[in-house]
Design an enzyme around this catalytic site. Structure first.
Site, PDB file in Angstrom:
ATOM      1  N   SER A 143      17.680 -41.122   1.923  1.00 51.06           N
ATOM      2  CA  SER A 143      18.838 -41.221   2.824  1.00 51.06           C
ATOM      3  C   SER A 143      18.297 -41.450   4.230  1.00 51.06           C
ATOM      4  O   SER A 143      17.176 -41.002   4.542  1.00 51.06           O
ATOM      5  CB  SER A 143      19.626 -39.912   2.797  1.00 51.06           C
ATOM      6  N   TYR A 156      19.410 -30.457   3.058  1.00 45.73           N
ATOM      7  CA  TYR A 156      19.570 -31.793   2.442  1.00 45.73           C
ATOM      8  C   TYR A 156      18.638 -32.785   3.149  1.00 45.73           C
ATOM      9  O   TYR A 156      17.906 -33.530   2.488  1.00 45.73           O
ATOM     10  CB  TYR A 156      21.027 -32.246   2.551  1.00 45.73           C
TER      11      TYR A 156
END
Ligand SMILES: NC(=O)c1ccc[n+]([C@@H]2O[C@H](COP(=O)([O-])OP(=O)(O)OC[C@H]3O[C@@H](n4cnc5c(N)ncnc54)[C@H](OP(=O)(O)O)[C@@H]3O)[C@@H](O)[C@H]2O)c1
Length: 264
Positions: A143, A156
């Site tokens: 990401s 995350y």
């Protein structure tokens, strides 16, 4: 010209929703034999039916990627049923919306097991077969937030930073065996990711644009053909990642300003 992946055996984790599902569809359209991995068996079975109109075989393997025993049995099952593994796409993942100081240990463990350990277990299980055949490709879905932390998404972001480092290390370690490694850096994408978040439900998500999952899927399908080590989906994702490296403190300030209004 659309890439042709006829007869390639490709494992897609997280195939029951979002980016993984869109990637499985795009790969089936490109002629690949697709192995679908996720926990929700009924969704995988429905996808197998939906993909029957395209050439190639399918294999649905329901299980939790964060369980080491799953990878240890799933990969030999793929070899037994499909004969080889050409590409492993480590895409299964989940996020959270909670401050680090308040995150329950069970959530921390689950997130790390899924996003990092799951990728490692499947990679370790698949690499010996790829080494033996002298070819292979591992695609890790990271990401853009693996390149900078965001409030309320800290673990995350850290898990995706780990994915980036693991990916780059694998790239160097596996090159002598002709195994390519690609890291994909999606930005905000329209999927079920927000519904599956651990922690508090976001009541005021940012208004930033989201790209459709099929756009990420198409980039992944292209990466299998090109073998590029790094893939960004949009020019602004690329800019976000590189501006963070060049101006880390300014970007921390900016992100703090924006997310201060939205992180709780
Ligand atoms: N959406 C975004 O904005 C965005 C941005 C950047 C990166 N990403 C990354 O893209 C990847 C895909 O996310 P998405 O946006 O497509 O989310 P999604 O729509 O929620 O899909 C996540 C997929 O992962 C699977 N999964 C979750 N935990 C699993 C586990 N323990 N074992 C096996 N499968 C598991 C889910 O299936 P089951 O629930 O059936 O197991 C589902 O198929 C993730 O790695 C995510 O971090 C997403």
């Amino acid at each position: 010209m659309k890439p042709d992946h006829s007869n390639k055996v490709i494992i897609v984790t997280g195939a029951s929703a979002g980016i993984g599902r869109a990637t499985a569809v795009a790969l089936a359209q490109a002629g690949a034999h697709v192995v679908l991995v996720a926990r929700r068996q009924e969704r995988l079975a429905a996808l197998v039916d939906e993909l029957a109109v395209y050439p190639g075989r399918r294999l649905a393997l329901a299980g939790d990627v964060g369980d080491a025993a799953f990878a240890a049995t799933a990969v030999p099952q793929v070899i037994e049923s499909m004969g080889t593994i050409d590409v492993l796409i480590n895409n299964a993942g989940l996020g959270h919306h909670s401050h680090l100081a308040e995150m329950p240990p069970a959530d921390m463990r689950r997130l790390w097991d899924t996003n990092v350990m799951g990728l490692l277990y499947l990679t370790q299980a698949a690499v010996p077969y790829m080494q033996q055949q002298g070819s292979g490709h591992i695609i890790n879905v990271s990401s853009i937030v693996g390149q900078r932390p965001l409030p309320a998404m800290g673990l995350y972001c850290a898990s995706k930073t780990a994915v980036n480092f693991i990916s780059r290390t694998l790239c160097m370690e596996l090159r002598p065996y002709h195994i390519r490694v690609t890291t994909v850096y999606p930005g905000r994408t329209l999927t079920e990711f927000g519904d599956a978040l651990l922690g508090n439900r976001r009541t005021n998500p940012t208004a930033l644009a989201r790209v459709p999952a099929v756009r990420v899927a198409q980039a992944i399908v292209k990466a299998i053909a090109s073998g590029k080590p790094e893939v960004y989906i949009t020019w602004y994702d690329w800019l976000f990642a590189h501006a963070n490296r060049l101006f880390p403190r300014t970007s921390d300030w900016l992100v703090g300003q924006i997310s201060g209004r939205t992180s709780r």
